[in-house]
Motif scaffolding. Sequence first.
Motif, PDB file in Angstrom:
ATOM      1  N   TYR A 201       0.772  -1.002  -0.067  1.00  0.00           N
ATOM      2  CA  TYR A 201       0.139  -0.144   0.005  1.00  0.00           C
ATOM      3  C   TYR A 201       0.919   1.075   0.134  1.00  0.00           C
ATOM      4  O   TYR A 201       1.620   1.565   0.784  1.00  0.00           O
ATOM      5  N   GLU A 202       0.572   2.138  -0.834  1.00  0.00           N
ATOM      6  CA  GLU A 202       1.394   3.445  -1.125  1.00  0.00           C
ATOM      7  C   GLU A 202       0.985   4.302  -0.115  1.00  0.00           C
ATOM      8  O   GLU A 202       2.031   5.142   0.241  1.00  0.00           O
TER       9      GLU A 202
ATOM     10  N   THR B 155      -8.060   5.417  -7.615  1.00  0.00           N
ATOM     11  CA  THR B 155      -6.785   5.868  -7.002  1.00  0.00           C
ATOM     12  C   THR B 155      -6.326   4.999  -5.930  1.00  0.00           C
ATOM     13  O   THR B 155      -5.235   4.484  -5.433  1.00  0.00           O
ATOM     14  N   GLU B 156      -7.080   4.385  -5.016  1.00  0.00           N
ATOM     15  CA  GLU B 156      -6.980   3.578  -3.994  1.00  0.00           C
ATOM     16  C   GLU B 156      -6.567   2.305  -4.459  1.00  0.00           C
ATOM     17  O   GLU B 156      -5.668   1.489  -3.697  1.00  0.00           O
TER      18      GLU B 156
ATOM     19  N   CYS C  65      -1.550  -1.346  -5.193  1.00  0.00           N
ATOM     20  CA  CYS C  65      -0.827  -1.913  -6.363  1.00  0.00           C
ATOM     21  C   CYS C  65      -1.703  -3.071  -6.842  1.00  0.00           C
ATOM     22  O   CYS C  65      -0.940  -4.044  -7.454  1.00  0.00           O
ATOM     23  N   MET C  66      -3.097  -2.690  -7.034  1.00  0.00           N
ATOM     24  CA  MET C  66      -3.898  -3.628  -7.784  1.00  0.00           C
ATOM     25  C   MET C  66      -4.043  -3.435  -9.311  1.00  0.00           C
ATOM     26  O   MET C  66      -4.289  -4.231 -10.060  1.00  0.00           O
ATOM     27  N   VAL C  67      -4.039  -2.071  -9.427  1.00  0.00           N
ATOM     28  CA  VAL C  67      -3.880  -1.694 -10.853  1.00  0.00           C
ATOM     29  C   VAL C  67      -2.726  -0.713 -11.045  1.00  0.00           C
ATOM     30  O   VAL C  67      -2.310  -0.075 -10.064  1.00  0.00           O
ATOM     31  N   GLN C  68      -2.316  -0.443 -12.415  1.00  0.00           N
ATOM     32  CA  GLN C  68      -1.414   0.510 -12.906  1.00  0.00           C
ATOM     33  C   GLN C  68      -1.946   1.785 -13.502  1.00  0.00           C
ATOM     34  O   GLN C  68      -2.651   1.546 -14.617  1.00  0.00           O
ATOM     35  N   LEU C  69      -1.888   2.747 -12.917  1.00  0.00           N
ATOM     36  CA  LEU C  69      -2.350   3.940 -13.441  1.00  0.00           C
ATOM     37  C   LEU C  69      -1.457   4.633 -14.487  1.00  0.00           C
ATOM     38  O   LEU C  69      -0.354   4.881 -14.213  1.00  0.00           O
TER      39      LEU C  69
END
Length: 917
Positions: free
Chosen positions: A298-299, A463-464, A469-473
Amino acid sequence: MAESVVNVSLGILRDLLVEETKFLLSVGGDVNKVKGDLRSMHALLMKADRERRDSPTLKLYISQLRDLAEKAENLLETYAVEVESKREGRRSLKEKFQRYICIMCECNSVHKVGKEARRVISALAELTNKLESELGRESSSHSKQEDERRRLLRQTYAHEVEHDFVGMGEDIEILVSKVKDETRRKRVVKIYGMGGLGKTTLARKVYHHRDLQSYARAWVCITQQFEHKAVFSKILKQLDSNAKVDGLEVEDMVTRIHSLLVARKCVIVIDDIWEDVHWEIIRKAFPVNCNVILTTRYENIAHQQSEPHKLRFLTQDEGWALLQKVADFSPVDADLKSFEDIGRQIASKCEGLPLSICVIGGILRQNEHTLAECRKINVNIGSYLRHGEGVEEYTRVKQVLELSFDALPYYLKPCFLYLACFPEDHKIGTEKLYLLWMAEGFISHQDNGPNETLRDVAQRYLTELAMRCMVQLHEAEIYSPRDKFDWCGVHDLMHDLCSSKAEEENFLKRIDASKYLCGSSSGRRLAIPSSMGNSISRLAISYKFGSVSSIGRLEELKDLRSFMLLKTGLLFGPHKIGFKEGSINFEMSQCLRILVVDCVEFEGGKLPSKVSELIHLRLLSLMFSNVRELPMSVCNIPYLQTLDLRDQYKVVIRLPNVIWKMKRLKHLFLGRRIEVIGGEKLRLEGLDELETLDEITSETARIADISKLIILRSLCVTVCDVDSMSLVSSNKNSQLCETKLVVKSCDLSSKKGREVLSGGLMSPSLATLDMYVCNMSGSFPYYKQGMCQNLVKLRLIDCKVKVDIMEFGKYPMLQLLLLEGVETTETLICRSNSFPQLKNLRLHHLEDLRKWEVEERAMPKLTSLWIDGCRNLEKVPDGLRLLISTPREIRISSMPVEFMERVKEEDYAPFVKLGNY
């Protein structure tokens, strides 16, 4: 997983019961009872999701609840629509008489709703009892042993040795230097990234680094089962081997740890931390001079106290090197080059994720290293990664990825599962995703804060997911204050997890059209596999190439809530899917909420006649389809939120002037070329919930109505006269966040025209300004404080105006500037600190421009430069050498031969593409 399946239905029911209570006058008590029961059920499901994810009995109850919730939802919507339509004002005696008859019918409807509400209450009560009974049972000893086994498998230890290690050398040195740097203000380093990237491996390498051996050290693995007393106990024992922790209170442990570290050089590793609150508890034991390394997915963990270090994916070379190590390559085949070629392909398909490379390497290590075996694994790599072919490492891969999914809060689980609609490696447009989530009901009204729309909440959810780190924006090349990211992607292994979970829970089904085509190339048909069954709630069909005349078996599906035909290749081109009148049995799919039929060839160029009967429809997308005319009955879809009619620019779509009657419409996307049936301009007044209007033109729409759209957030409009431009520029709507304004063939040479232009440039919502063939008869307005404060794109093309390019360098947010065929000063000097955000600069056919100078620190973010047809420009500025490390693209075309030859001699020549574009 329990919550992800039913939360959607519960949320929709909750919102409906709030919004539609005014129609349920005689059943209000029962409705409130249902609302209360749903809250209790929600709490039970949260407990179920935490404690008994794998219970078959629980899954059965959840399925029953979902069906019950959907039934109640449809009943309420249908009743609300019927009563609302019957209560519309009537004036004549005949209509009054008809109204009395309708009242009797309404009483009958109310009675039916009341009766059905009581059935819902009864069924919910029964399910509640069953759930409570199921959750109240003690877990079996086998279950407890399995939970403990999983916990131990996730546990990490400092002494473990990484035999197969590649890359990260630079990361190690950076982190070690940070630990050694005693002048740093923040002494906490957070290593974060997707599961399987090697965060623990990197932390262990730093922990055992030769330069840190004299430091006081401790390693503790948190995992999701956080027990603060056990954590403090482990840390204390490592710092003081003689410490007696039995009987010590937590406060005593914290004090002892603090006193042991306060005067010493130290490094503490907190591995696999999941919640920010866990860090807040642990950090109280550490003095300010203590070096702490956190590893997390988690960022946002320890966001304020830490320096983030995002772990990257392996390069292709690093992936191949790791595969060789893990597989222990010693091929018996003499063709080593072929082995390397296939090995690199395998590593590439793992997309730089070390964990997946290690899984495939383990499979290769167990098999005979022959070229044939490597080719087999390369071809079937997806299957090997999903199923492991008996390799024990796959269990670890599955656990690593599922941990991230299980830890998602209930409101994010359906949002993540919905990504299974899209094929692997697909660039998912963020705007489209937000609209789909909202139409499905994944975004609840209860989650939006003050001045926040559901779209804002959807953006926050995405964003969450990215921070977890489940998707890459993907950051847009040119982004506005409202939208920084234009698409998102999902790693292949994460996509596999998403798809398997979605099918396992009967959440949705996606099929690749290319796998189910039959017939000749002139009349190919898509046959939906019979193995899919007839009862599917969400169906997505993706296709890339080839035309399909029709879709078979689609009409047999029942209870369809979402249907999407998604073209994943280029939107333009001849590849289409035919859609006949009877393709979908709308009577069996009356619950349809989403109908996405992009790039579809409708029979006769018309929508199926029964589309307007889909009263539950939230989103209708006909983007790039062949629909030539929208039927009048489209305004009868009462819950429609999104209507997308964007098309190829050659197509003219005829619209009935009834869109203003669609009271719940929130997002309207029109094609550039529309024609309003009847000749009047398109009426917009009355769309009180409209948030997005993209795009309209003053030639076919009533521009004056824009000021009456009180909650409009995003506007794209083309104007062709001063009065229309004035109406847009003078809009005082404080809710408007983004305006994209196109001005075509407009005479702004008058005093009023100049005032309108100057006033428009002061608008805080102005994000894009394109001016084509406009007459400004003088200079473009000079910069003054507050002008163009959010303008990110400016294009001036073939306009009669003189511009001082240096003035544009004062615009604080400008990222793209295109000047073509306008009058300029002879000399352009880009002063230091000018164009602070400019990324893309295009200078086309500027005959007056002769000299160009770039001072140091000007245009610090420039990535793309085009010079075309500026025939009097003497040379590319010397200062551009300072930018050579930044630009990814320099294109020069239609310039004199002398200019071209001079460019070839410069240091930046390797970056330049010469020619005509």
